[in-house]
Design a protein around this motif. Structure first.
Motif, PDB file in Angstrom:
ATOM      1  N   PHE A   1       0.834  -1.203   0.000  1.00 11.17           N
ATOM      2  CA  PHE A   1       0.000   0.000   0.000  1.00 11.17           C
ATOM      3  C   PHE A   1       0.867   1.250   0.000  1.00 11.17           C
ATOM      4  CE2 PHE A   1      -2.139   3.388   2.380  1.00 11.17           C
ATOM      5  CZ  PHE A   1      -3.203   3.620   1.524  1.00 11.17           C
ATOM      6  N   PHE A   2       1.878   1.308   0.868  1.00 12.79           N
ATOM      7  CA  PHE A   2       2.746   2.488   0.940  1.00 12.79           C
ATOM      8  C   PHE A   2       3.593   2.635  -0.329  1.00 12.79           C
ATOM      9  CE2 PHE A   2       1.975   2.111   5.583  1.00 12.79           C
ATOM     10  CZ  PHE A   2       1.377   3.361   5.737  1.00 12.79           C
ATOM     11  N   ARG A   3       3.947   1.518  -0.952  1.00 14.67           N
ATOM     12  CA  ARG A   3       4.650   1.581  -2.232  1.00 14.67           C
ATOM     13  C   ARG A   3       3.755   2.219  -3.298  1.00 14.67           C
ATOM     14  NH1 ARG A   3       6.464  -3.990  -4.681  1.00 14.67           N
ATOM     15  NH2 ARG A   3       4.216  -4.123  -4.933  1.00 14.67           N
ATOM     16  N   LEU A   4       2.471   1.857  -3.292  1.00 15.57           N
ATOM     17  CA  LEU A   4       1.506   2.448  -4.218  1.00 15.57           C
ATOM     18  C   LEU A   4       1.378   3.945  -3.984  1.00 15.57           C
ATOM     19  CD1 LEU A   4      -0.824   2.339  -6.316  1.00 15.57           C
ATOM     20  CD2 LEU A   4      -2.330   1.858  -4.392  1.00 15.57           C
ATOM     21  N   ILE A   5       1.205   4.363  -2.756  1.00 15.30           N
ATOM     22  CA  ILE A   5       1.075   5.790  -2.430  1.00 15.30           C
ATOM     23  C   ILE A   5       2.335   6.539  -2.850  1.00 15.30           C
ATOM     24  CG2 ILE A   5       0.816   7.470  -0.542  1.00 15.30           C
ATOM     25  CD1 ILE A   5      -1.742   5.899  -1.278  1.00 15.30           C
ATOM     26  N   GLY A   6       3.493   5.954  -2.572  1.00 17.33           N
ATOM     27  CA  GLY A   6       4.758   6.589  -2.958  1.00 17.33           C
ATOM     28  C   GLY A   6       4.865   6.776  -4.457  1.00 17.33           C
ATOM     29  N   SER A   7       4.396   5.787  -5.220  1.00 16.21           N
ATOM     30  CA  SER A   7       4.497   5.905  -6.678  1.00 16.21           C
ATOM     31  C   SER A   7       3.584   6.997  -7.223  1.00 16.21           C
ATOM     32  CB  SER A   7       4.183   4.563  -7.336  1.00 16.21           C
ATOM     33  OG  SER A   7       2.826   4.232  -7.177  1.00 16.21           O
ATOM     34  N   LEU A   8       2.461   7.259  -6.545  1.00 16.21           N
ATOM     35  CA  LEU A   8       1.552   8.319  -6.992  1.00 16.21           C
ATOM     36  C   LEU A   8       2.173   9.707  -6.854  1.00 16.21           C
ATOM     37  CD1 LEU A   8      -1.852   7.040  -5.580  1.00 16.21           C
ATOM     38  CD2 LEU A   8      -1.046   6.970  -7.945  1.00 16.21           C
ATOM     39  N   PHE A   9       3.124   9.854  -5.933  1.00 18.47           N
ATOM     40  CA  PHE A   9       3.762  11.155  -5.706  1.00 18.47           C
ATOM     41  C   PHE A   9       5.172  11.235  -6.284  1.00 18.47           C
ATOM     42  CE2 PHE A   9       0.505  10.895  -2.421  1.00 18.47           C
ATOM     43  CZ  PHE A   9      -0.169  12.073  -2.676  1.00 18.47           C
ATOM     44  N   ASP A  10       5.595  10.203  -6.978  1.00 16.37           N
ATOM     45  CA  ASP A  10       6.927  10.178  -7.569  1.00 16.37           C
ATOM     46  C   ASP A  10       6.878  10.858  -8.939  1.00 16.37           C
ATOM     47  OD1 ASP A  10       9.404   9.612  -8.688  1.00 16.37           O
ATOM     48  OD2 ASP A  10       9.421   7.526  -8.017  1.00 16.37           O
TER      49      ASP A  10
ATOM     50  N   ARG B   1       8.979  10.963 -11.250  1.00 17.15           N
ATOM     51  CA  ARG B   1       9.557  10.133 -12.315  1.00 17.15           C
ATOM     52  C   ARG B   1       8.481   9.261 -12.955  1.00 17.15           C
ATOM     53  NH1 ARG B   1      14.005   7.666  -8.499  1.00 17.15           N
ATOM     54  NH2 ARG B   1      12.041   7.471  -7.382  1.00 17.15           N
ATOM     55  N   ALA B   2       7.533   8.768 -12.157  1.00 15.10           N
ATOM     56  CA  ALA B   2       6.452   7.949 -12.711  1.00 15.10           C
ATOM     57  C   ALA B   2       5.591   8.778 -13.655  1.00 15.10           C
ATOM     58  CB  ALA B   2       5.604   7.361 -11.583  1.00 15.10           C
ATOM     59  N   TRP B   3       5.277  10.014 -13.274  1.00 18.18           N
ATOM     60  CA  TRP B   3       4.444  10.873 -14.117  1.00 18.18           C
ATOM     61  C   TRP B   3       5.196  11.301 -15.370  1.00 18.18           C
ATOM     62  CZ3 TRP B   3      -0.420  10.457 -13.519  1.00 18.18           C
ATOM     63  CH2 TRP B   3      -0.928  10.114 -12.263  1.00 18.18           C
ATOM     64  N   ALA B   4       6.504  11.488 -15.272  1.00 20.86           N
ATOM     65  CA  ALA B   4       7.296  11.811 -16.458  1.00 20.86           C
ATOM     66  C   ALA B   4       7.270  10.625 -17.432  1.00 20.86           C
ATOM     67  CB  ALA B   4       8.735  12.144 -16.078  1.00 20.86           C
ATOM     68  N   HIS B   5       7.317   9.421 -16.896  1.00 23.02           N
ATOM     69  CA  HIS B   5       7.252   8.234 -17.759  1.00 23.02           C
ATOM     70  C   HIS B   5       5.879   8.118 -18.426  1.00 23.02           C
ATOM     71  CE1 HIS B   5       8.825   4.511 -19.264  1.00 23.02           C
ATOM     72  NE2 HIS B   5       7.734   3.876 -18.877  1.00 23.02           N
ATOM     73  N   VAL B   6       4.809   8.444 -17.706  1.00 27.49           N
ATOM     74  CA  VAL B   6       3.472   8.435 -18.303  1.00 27.49           C
ATOM     75  C   VAL B   6       3.417   9.415 -19.475  1.00 27.49           C
ATOM     76  CG1 VAL B   6       1.055   9.068 -17.904  1.00 27.49           C
ATOM     77  CG2 VAL B   6       2.255   7.630 -16.254  1.00 27.49           C
ATOM     78  N   ALA B   7       4.018  10.599 -19.304  1.00 25.64           N
ATOM     79  CA  ALA B   7       4.042  11.587 -20.384  1.00 25.64           C
ATOM     80  C   ALA B   7       4.798  11.040 -21.598  1.00 25.64           C
ATOM     81  CB  ALA B   7       4.665  12.887 -19.906  1.00 25.64           C
ATOM     82  N   LYS B   8       5.904  10.331 -21.373  1.00 18.55           N
ATOM     83  CA  LYS B   8       6.660   9.741 -22.476  1.00 18.55           C
ATOM     84  C   LYS B   8       5.832   8.680 -23.203  1.00 18.55           C
ATOM     85  CE  LYS B   8      10.969   8.619 -21.659  1.00 18.55           C
ATOM     86  NZ  LYS B   8      12.187   8.127 -20.974  1.00 18.55           N
ATOM     87  N   ILE B   9       5.078   7.881 -22.462  1.00 16.61           N
ATOM     88  CA  ILE B   9       4.243   6.846 -23.077  1.00 16.61           C
ATOM     89  C   ILE B   9       3.133   7.476 -23.916  1.00 16.61           C
ATOM     90  CG2 ILE B   9       2.558   5.026 -22.567  1.00 16.61           C
ATOM     91  CD1 ILE B   9       4.404   4.241 -20.206  1.00 16.61           C
TER      92      ILE B   9
END
Length: 194
Positions: free
Chosen positions: A20-29, A31-39
């Motif tokens: 659960f905390f890994r999921l929450i952390g990824s929502l605020f990372d 780098r994850a949102w930058a990767h979504v933009a690249k996709i």
């Protein structure tokens, strides 16, 4: 000395709270949102934009993850079906891809109407390209992970086996397999539907 199964390493599962905390952390990372933009950018320039310039003779039957390059030089016949993760790369100057009606493409088929020259210097990516049209007849089935190279012409009713590497002209009703592809049989049917 034999090792018992109890001594072998095993994959450890994270407890539910850590997941659960890994999921929450990824929502605020960021780098994850930058990767979504690249996709999204990749999907736009490889599928959405070029698909607008592809000529369809009938209804579009294209998987949402198929990739197109130089769509203005691609023509897809009536009732053709383009499978998941197919790549259709027309040439940058004049190499066309022409698909007949009722053609069927399995997942991950690559069709390219251009290839880099390799003896003109270095780096290879800055060399000129050789282009030749790829023509696929009516009622052709190209199976998973087959590759159709520049200059390929497949007659009506041809079947291309999974993983085949195809270059050259093949008569109607051929069954092709191998790398390089060769005729391994002949298709028998009562006739093509119009």
């Amino acid at each position: 000395m034999a090792i018992s199964s109890a001594e072998l390493p095993r994959k450890k599962s994270l407890p539910r709270s850590r997941r659960f905390f890994r999921l929450i952390g990824s929502l605020f990372d960021p780098r994850a949102w930058a990767h979504v933009a690249k996709i999204v950018n990749y999907y736009n320039y490889s599928h959405v934009v070029p698909l607008r310039s592809v000529t369809f003779d009938g209804e579009r039957n294209v998987s949402p993850d198929a990739v197109f390059q130089n769509g203005e030089r691609i023509r897809i016949g009536e009732n053709a079906r383009i499978g998941s993760r197919c790549h259709f790369w027309a040439g940058p100057a004049h190499g066309r891809i022409v698909i007949g009606k009722h053609a069927l493409f399995g997942p991950e088929v690559l069709i390219t109407a251009a290839s880099y020259r390799y003896n003109d210097g270095s780096p290879v990516t800055e060399q000129a390209m050789d282009e030749a049209d790829v023509i696929v007849g009516d009622d052709v089935w190209v199976a998973t992970r087959a590759v159709l190279l520049p200059g390929t012409v497949l007659g009506d009713g041809t079947i291309v086996g999974a993983g085949a590497m195809v270059r050259g002209e093949f008569p109607a009703m051929s069954i092709l397999a191998g790398s390089p592809a060769r005729i391994v049989g002949e298709r028998r049917t009562s006739g093509l539907k119009n």
